[in-house]
Design a protein around this motif. Structure first.
Motif, PDB file in Angstrom:
ATOM      1  N   LYS A   6      45.804  81.809 135.325  1.00  0.00           N
ATOM      2  CA  LYS A   6      46.483  81.982 134.044  1.00  0.00           C
ATOM      3  C   LYS A   6      46.918  83.422 133.813  1.00  0.00           C
ATOM      4  N   ASP A   7      46.339  84.341 134.590  1.00  0.00           N
ATOM      5  CA  ASP A   7      46.669  85.760 134.450  1.00  0.00           C
ATOM      6  C   ASP A   7      47.682  86.240 135.495  1.00  0.00           C
ATOM      7  N   LEU A   8      48.279  85.302 136.214  1.00  0.00           N
ATOM      8  CA  LEU A   8      49.186  85.653 137.305  1.00  0.00           C
ATOM      9  C   LEU A   8      50.538  84.971 137.113  1.00  0.00           C
ATOM     10  N   VAL A   9      51.603  85.753 137.283  1.00  0.00           N
ATOM     11  CA  VAL A   9      52.967  85.225 137.198  1.00  0.00           C
ATOM     12  C   VAL A   9      53.699  85.575 138.492  1.00  0.00           C
ATOM     13  N   ALA A  10      54.301  84.568 139.104  1.00  0.00           N
ATOM     14  CA  ALA A  10      55.120  84.764 140.298  1.00  0.00           C
ATOM     15  C   ALA A  10      56.579  84.818 139.868  1.00  0.00           C
ATOM     16  N   ILE A  11      57.254  85.931 140.158  1.00  0.00           N
ATOM     17  CA  ILE A  11      58.660  86.084 139.816  1.00  0.00           C
ATOM     18  C   ILE A  11      59.497  85.847 141.071  1.00  0.00           C
ATOM     19  N   VAL A  12      60.440  84.916 140.969  1.00  0.00           N
ATOM     20  CA  VAL A  12      61.225  84.512 142.133  1.00  0.00           C
ATOM     21  C   VAL A  12      62.706  84.594 141.808  1.00  0.00           C
ATOM     22  N   HIS A  13      63.500  84.760 142.834  1.00  0.00           N
ATOM     23  CA  HIS A  13      64.955  84.776 142.655  1.00  0.00           C
ATOM     24  C   HIS A  13      65.500  83.367 142.541  1.00  0.00           C
ATOM     25  N   SER A  14      64.925  82.449 143.321  1.00  0.00           N
ATOM     26  CA  SER A  14      65.409  81.073 143.331  1.00  0.00           C
ATOM     27  C   SER A  14      64.258  80.112 143.039  1.00  0.00           C
ATOM     28  N   MET A  15      64.356  79.366 141.967  1.00  0.00           N
ATOM     29  CA  MET A  15      63.312  78.415 141.599  1.00  0.00           C
ATOM     30  C   MET A  15      63.177  77.300 142.629  1.00  0.00           C
ATOM     31  N   SER A  16      64.242  77.024 143.356  1.00  0.00           N
ATOM     32  CA  SER A  16      64.196  75.946 144.346  1.00  0.00           C
ATOM     33  C   SER A  16      63.216  76.230 145.478  1.00  0.00           C
ATOM     34  N   LYS A  17      62.879  77.509 145.661  1.00  0.00           N
ATOM     35  CA  LYS A  17      61.950  77.883 146.723  1.00  0.00           C
ATOM     36  C   LYS A  17      60.505  78.017 146.222  1.00  0.00           C
ATOM     37  N   ALA A  18      60.291  77.720 144.943  1.00  0.00           N
ATOM     38  CA  ALA A  18      58.986  77.989 144.324  1.00  0.00           C
ATOM     39  C   ALA A  18      58.112  76.751 144.166  1.00  0.00           C
ATOM     40  N   LYS A  19      58.487  75.647 144.786  1.00  0.00           N
ATOM     41  CA  LYS A  19      57.749  74.400 144.605  1.00  0.00           C
ATOM     42  C   LYS A  19      56.279  74.542 144.988  1.00  0.00           C
ATOM     43  N   ALA A  20      56.025  75.206 146.110  1.00  0.00           N
ATOM     44  CA  ALA A  20      54.642  75.356 146.573  1.00  0.00           C
ATOM     45  C   ALA A  20      53.804  76.135 145.570  1.00  0.00           C
ATOM     46  N   LEU A  21      54.393  77.146 144.950  1.00  0.00           N
ATOM     47  CA  LEU A  21      53.676  77.914 143.937  1.00  0.00           C
ATOM     48  C   LEU A  21      53.385  77.056 142.713  1.00  0.00           C
ATOM     49  N   GLN A  22      54.358  76.296 142.286  1.00  0.00           N
ATOM     50  CA  GLN A  22      54.182  75.441 141.125  1.00  0.00           C
ATOM     51  C   GLN A  22      53.128  74.377 141.366  1.00  0.00           C
ATOM     52  N   GLU A  23      53.061  73.877 142.593  1.00  0.00           N
ATOM     53  CA  GLU A  23      52.052  72.871 142.934  1.00  0.00           C
ATOM     54  C   GLU A  23      50.640  73.441 142.888  1.00  0.00           C
ATOM     55  N   GLN A  24      50.534  74.762 142.984  1.00  0.00           N
ATOM     56  CA  GLN A  24      49.229  75.423 142.884  1.00  0.00           C
ATOM     57  C   GLN A  24      48.901  75.820 141.449  1.00  0.00           C
ATOM     58  N   ALA A  25      49.722  75.361 140.516  1.00  0.00           N
ATOM     59  CA  ALA A  25      49.537  75.660 139.082  1.00  0.00           C
ATOM     60  C   ALA A  25      49.649  77.160 138.805  1.00  0.00           C
ATOM     61  N   ILE A  26      50.514  77.838 139.577  1.00  0.00           N
ATOM     62  CA  ILE A  26      50.804  79.251 139.339  1.00  0.00           C
ATOM     63  C   ILE A  26      52.081  79.335 138.503  1.00  0.00           C
TER      64      ILE A  26
END
Length: 286
Positions: free
Chosen positions: A27-47
């Motif tokens: 909950k204290d970590l935010v991943a900033i990405v250029h393309s949301m389409s590449k962030a699925k793995a992060l989202q699946e980890q509840a990041i």
């Protein structure tokens, strides 16, 4: 404390996020990405994932809302002006979002006389941060060891390392070790925020015959050292789109500017970095 990592789907950024998840609550970590389409793995980890475009300060301002510490991993462009503008956009966004602290990820080819294409940017950023109101830390990486692994088959075929650095040495660090140090630095306020500069490297730098000997031992193949000229090196790798840039980097190496080593990794993490032979043994499949 709320942490953000830019370039969070990249080779280094993804590793930093992974290391941080073992040290802080998600909950204290935010991943900033250029393309949301590449962030699925992060989202699946509840990041938490936010889109941020270095070229758009408004986008970065929105991505940085509520953040206390930013680990800024630059883009990969070789355009110095663009890279500077991306940093300026990020600093503007930090100001608007009231982010006070930044860990700036850099490279050790920042000397005034270094001919590397990106040296002006790496020289500019620390001076820019020094003149700002942000609490900052500079983390310089040595050359990444990771590209050596997929490069080994070509070197085996050539029977030689061809880097045009002559008798000078090169210093390396692995991506995993760099990520570990960055994550550990983020959670140790006593080691950051006061303009400190760290150089992440293995304990030893290597002449090319020394590196060739390590590679030969790991691969069970004879690899020597037969340097080509800077012009020839650029020509060989122009098809990859960065031949001239890489040649300019190794020009700096030939001037002895890519050989620095420190104990900074151990200072930050409490243990030694992975040495070159161990790294190659763990990652190369014969």
């Amino acid at each position: 404390m709320k942490y953000a990592v830019t370039g969070a789907t990249g080779n280094l950024g993804s590793r930093v996020v992974k290391k941080l998840t073992a040290l802080v609550e998600k909950k204290d970590l935010v991943a900033i990405v250029h393309s949301m389409s590449k962030a699925k793995a992060l989202q699946e980890q509840a990041i938490a994932v936010r889109q941020g475009d270095y070229s758009d300060s408004a986008s970065m301002t929105e991505a940085l809302q509520g953040i206390d510490l930013l680990i800024y991993i630059p883009s990969k462009t070789y355009d110095v002006v663009q890279r500077v503008q991306e940093l300026e956009n990020t600093l503007t966004a930090m100001g608007h979002a009231k982010v006070k602290k930044i860990v700036f990820v850099s490279f050790f080819a920042d000397q005034e006389k270094n001919p590397f294409t990106m040296s002006p940017y790496y020289g500019y950023a620390p001076r820019r941060l020094a003149g700002s109101d942000f609490a900052y830390t500079i983390v310089k990486n040595a050359l990444y060891a990771d590209p050596l692994v997929p490069y080994l088959p070509e070197l085996i075929e050539r029977k030689n390392i061809i880097y045009p650095v002559g008798a000078e040495k090169l210093s390396f660090i692995s991506l995993d070790d760099s990520a570990e140090a960055l994550a550990q630095l983020a959670i140790q306020p006593e080691l950051r925020d006061r303009g400190q500069t760290y150089l992440l490297s293995q304990k030893n730098s290597y002449s090319m015959p020394e590196l060739a000997a390590v590679m030969s031992a790991v691969t069970d193949k004879t690899i020597g050292y037969q340097p080509v000229s800077l012009t020839t090196f650029a020509e060989i790798y122009k098809g990859d789109g960065d031949g001239n840039e890489l040649a300019s980097m190794y020009h700096g190496g030939a001037l002895g500017m890519l050989s620095g080593v420190t104990n900074d990794f151990e200072t930050i993490t409490g243990h030694a970095p992975t040495d070159m032979r161990t790294f190659l043994q763990e990652n190369y499949s014969k």
